[in-house]
Motif scaffolding. Sequence first.
Motif, PDB file in Angstrom:
ATOM      1  N   LEU A 117       0.839  -1.201   0.000  1.00 52.39           N
ATOM      2  CA  LEU A 117       0.000   0.000   0.000  1.00 52.39           C
ATOM      3  C   LEU A 117       0.872   1.249   0.000  1.00 52.39           C
ATOM      4  O   LEU A 117       0.616   2.204  -0.723  1.00 52.39           O
ATOM      5  N   GLY A 118       1.930   1.194   0.824  1.00 51.63           N
ATOM      6  CA  GLY A 118       2.842   2.327   0.908  1.00 51.63           C
ATOM      7  C   GLY A 118       3.533   2.576  -0.426  1.00 51.63           C
ATOM      8  O   GLY A 118       3.710   3.723  -0.843  1.00 51.63           O
ATOM      9  N   ALA A 119       3.895   1.496  -1.114  1.00 46.51           N
ATOM     10  CA  ALA A 119       4.565   1.635  -2.406  1.00 46.51           C
ATOM     11  C   ALA A 119       3.639   2.343  -3.398  1.00 46.51           C
ATOM     12  O   ALA A 119       4.064   3.221  -4.155  1.00 46.51           O
ATOM     13  N   ARG A 120       2.357   1.971  -3.383  1.00 44.85           N
ATOM     14  CA  ARG A 120       1.392   2.638  -4.282  1.00 44.85           C
ATOM     15  C   ARG A 120       1.276   4.110  -3.950  1.00 44.85           C
ATOM     16  O   ARG A 120       1.264   4.979  -4.801  1.00 44.85           O
ATOM     17  N   ARG A 121       1.173   4.382  -2.639  1.00 45.69           N
ATOM     18  CA  ARG A 121       1.055   5.760  -2.171  1.00 45.69           C
ATOM     19  C   ARG A 121       2.277   6.580  -2.582  1.00 45.69           C
ATOM     20  O   ARG A 121       2.170   7.742  -2.946  1.00 45.69           O
ATOM     21  N   PHE A 122       3.421   5.940  -2.539  1.00 45.64           N
ATOM     22  CA  PHE A 122       4.692   6.599  -2.864  1.00 45.64           C
ATOM     23  C   PHE A 122       4.665   7.099  -4.305  1.00 45.64           C
ATOM     24  O   PHE A 122       5.193   8.158  -4.627  1.00 45.64           O
ATOM     25  N   ILE A 123       3.988   6.330  -5.172  1.00 44.84           N
ATOM     26  CA  ILE A 123       3.878   6.731  -6.580  1.00 44.84           C
ATOM     27  C   ILE A 123       2.788   7.785  -6.737  1.00 44.84           C
ATOM     28  O   ILE A 123       2.984   8.822  -7.363  1.00 44.84           O
ATOM     29  N   GLU A 124       1.610   7.537  -6.108  1.00 45.70           N
ATOM     30  CA  GLU A 124       0.491   8.489  -6.206  1.00 45.70           C
ATOM     31  C   GLU A 124       0.882   9.894  -5.779  1.00 45.70           C
ATOM     32  O   GLU A 124       0.482  10.875  -6.383  1.00 45.70           O
ATOM     33  N   LEU A 125       1.652   9.974  -4.697  1.00 45.43           N
ATOM     34  CA  LEU A 125       2.006  11.292  -4.154  1.00 45.43           C
ATOM     35  C   LEU A 125       3.258  11.853  -4.834  1.00 45.43           C
ATOM     36  O   LEU A 125       3.769  12.887  -4.447  1.00 45.43           O
ATOM     37  N   ARG A 126       3.775  11.118  -5.789  1.00 48.80           N
ATOM     38  CA  ARG A 126       4.932  11.526  -6.584  1.00 48.80           C
ATOM     39  C   ARG A 126       6.220  11.650  -5.761  1.00 48.80           C
ATOM     40  O   ARG A 126       7.093  12.446  -6.077  1.00 48.80           O
ATOM     41  N   CYS A 127       6.289  10.913  -4.703  1.00 49.29           N
ATOM     42  CA  CYS A 127       7.539  10.893  -3.935  1.00 49.29           C
ATOM     43  C   CYS A 127       8.653  10.358  -4.817  1.00 49.29           C
ATOM     44  O   CYS A 127       9.800  10.800  -4.743  1.00 49.29           O
ATOM     45  N   GLU A 128       8.293   9.396  -5.671  1.00 47.33           N
ATOM     46  CA  GLU A 128       9.321   8.725  -6.474  1.00 47.33           C
ATOM     47  C   GLU A 128       9.919   9.649  -7.529  1.00 47.33           C
ATOM     48  O   GLU A 128      10.966   9.356  -8.070  1.00 47.33           O
ATOM     49  N   ASN A 129       9.276  10.779  -7.816  1.00 45.22           N
ATOM     50  CA  ASN A 129       9.892  11.730  -8.741  1.00 45.22           C
ATOM     51  C   ASN A 129      11.234  12.231  -8.232  1.00 45.22           C
ATOM     52  O   ASN A 129      12.123  12.542  -9.009  1.00 45.22           O
ATOM     53  N   CYS A 130      11.332  12.370  -6.934  1.00 43.12           N
ATOM     54  CA  CYS A 130      12.562  12.917  -6.356  1.00 43.12           C
ATOM     55  C   CYS A 130      13.355  11.878  -5.565  1.00 43.12           C
ATOM     56  O   CYS A 130      14.536  12.065  -5.328  1.00 43.12           O
ATOM     57  N   HIS A 131      12.683  10.827  -5.118  1.00 45.79           N
ATOM     58  CA  HIS A 131      13.382   9.838  -4.296  1.00 45.79           C
ATOM     59  C   HIS A 131      13.522   8.524  -5.042  1.00 45.79           C
ATOM     60  O   HIS A 131      12.604   7.712  -5.068  1.00 45.79           O
ATOM     61  N   TYR A 132      14.627   8.344  -5.711  1.00 50.22           N
ATOM     62  CA  TYR A 132      14.945   7.028  -6.259  1.00 50.22           C
ATOM     63  C   TYR A 132      16.459   6.918  -6.189  1.00 50.22           C
ATOM     64  O   TYR A 132      17.156   7.935  -6.144  1.00 50.22           O
ATOM     65  N   PRO A 133      16.983   5.701  -6.145  1.00 54.42           N
ATOM     66  CA  PRO A 133      18.431   5.570  -6.016  1.00 54.42           C
ATOM     67  C   PRO A 133      19.097   6.303  -7.184  1.00 54.42           C
ATOM     68  O   PRO A 133      18.673   6.157  -8.325  1.00 54.42           O
ATOM     69  N   GLY A 134      20.052   7.140  -6.860  1.00 53.02           N
ATOM     70  CA  GLY A 134      20.749   7.873  -7.908  1.00 53.02           C
ATOM     71  C   GLY A 134      19.997   9.109  -8.366  1.00 53.02           C
ATOM     72  O   GLY A 134      20.279   9.642  -9.431  1.00 53.02           O
ATOM     73  N   ALA A 135      19.028   9.591  -7.597  1.00 55.26           N
ATOM     74  CA  ALA A 135      18.310  10.811  -7.978  1.00 55.26           C
ATOM     75  C   ALA A 135      19.207  12.033  -7.850  1.00 55.26           C
ATOM     76  O   ALA A 135      18.865  13.113  -8.330  1.00 55.26           O
ATOM     77  N   GLY A 136      20.340  11.854  -7.203  1.00 50.19           N
ATOM     78  CA  GLY A 136      21.313  12.946  -7.095  1.00 50.19           C
ATOM     79  C   GLY A 136      20.751  14.128  -6.333  1.00 50.19           C
ATOM     80  O   GLY A 136      20.201  13.980  -5.252  1.00 50.19           O
TER      81      GLY A 136
END
Length: 314
Positions: free
Chosen positions: A217-236
Amino acid sequence: MWEFPLFPEQASTIAGGVDSLYLFLVGLTAFFSVLIFTVIFVFAIIYRRRSDDERPEAIEGSHALEIFWSVVPFVIVMVIFTWGASLYFRNARSPDDAMEVNVVGKQWMWKIQHPEGRREINELHVPIGRPVRLTMTSEDVIHSFYVPAFRIKMDVLPGRYTTAWFEATKAGEFHLFCAEYCGTEHSKMGGKVVVLDPPAYERWVGGEEQGESLADLGARRFIELRCENCHYPGAGERGPSLAGLFGRIVPLEGGGTVEADESYFRESVLNPRAKVVAGFQPVMPTFQGQISEEQLLELIAYVRSLKAPQGEGR
Ligand code: HEC
Ligand SMILES: [Cu+2]
């Protein structure tokens, strides 16, 4: 003696220790109360004034007596301190292999999330013989999670996380109360802890109401809220990787460090400017008002499930 109805059943590993300390303190207090009152009465009689012109003998003092009544209370107090402190530490530190359960209090109910995804209200199912760690918060006012049979009570506060742990030793149902006056229906804010033997617990947790796991559920939320736009390995520059975050000592912009725990995570999401990670710009938007307490706990479960990549920093 445990059948004495004033005491709730002992149903956790800590219960016996808590009761022993409690009885020791009650016994000690009773002993000295009786001793002091007896001595007051006896002395009042023995040393009463027998005539108007009676004058007591002057007393020079006694080192032996002074030392005796300083050392004895000191020893007693140190026994209480070490006993109490060791029990406190045992109760405050949850074992590393504890099962994680989330608790959200609100007027007037307890909402519980199991890591496998099962949810319940005013009931907590747990297996016997397995430590359970509760991460708790409130959606409104202060509540307090109290299970007398386990001898645990912990306040549940809005805006931060508190934890408590226990290991149940008996199957059965035990009362759960809210122990902090929290409004009109405070007295009804309770429920039960249902302790099952491990196979029964496995059946229960895998039962029909099975939802997605908290981490999913958290993983889905992480995408919905666009956290993954800035937080991914190597996002610098965009944002630090969150893999392996919990337990890490995070260096902060402007000096100082913080240990990344659930409260730090919560603050980072709701009030990102409060603590900015060294080497990053304060560009993260706040998610205050866009995310519920339960969703925050799901995000925590997800980030917890991300293992730090070997040998790689942020
Ligand atoms: C616009 C880009 C952006 C978005 C979107 C964003 N973040 Fe961040 N986040 C950052 C940056 C940059 C930092 C480091 C600076 C700081 O601490 O504010 C950060 C820091 C954090 C930290 C502290 C990390 C550490 O290493 O100590 C956490 C936790 C976090 N973000 C979680 C989230 C979550 C959860 C979401 C989605 C709900 C999210 N962020 C969305 C950019 C972003
Ligand atoms: Cu309450």
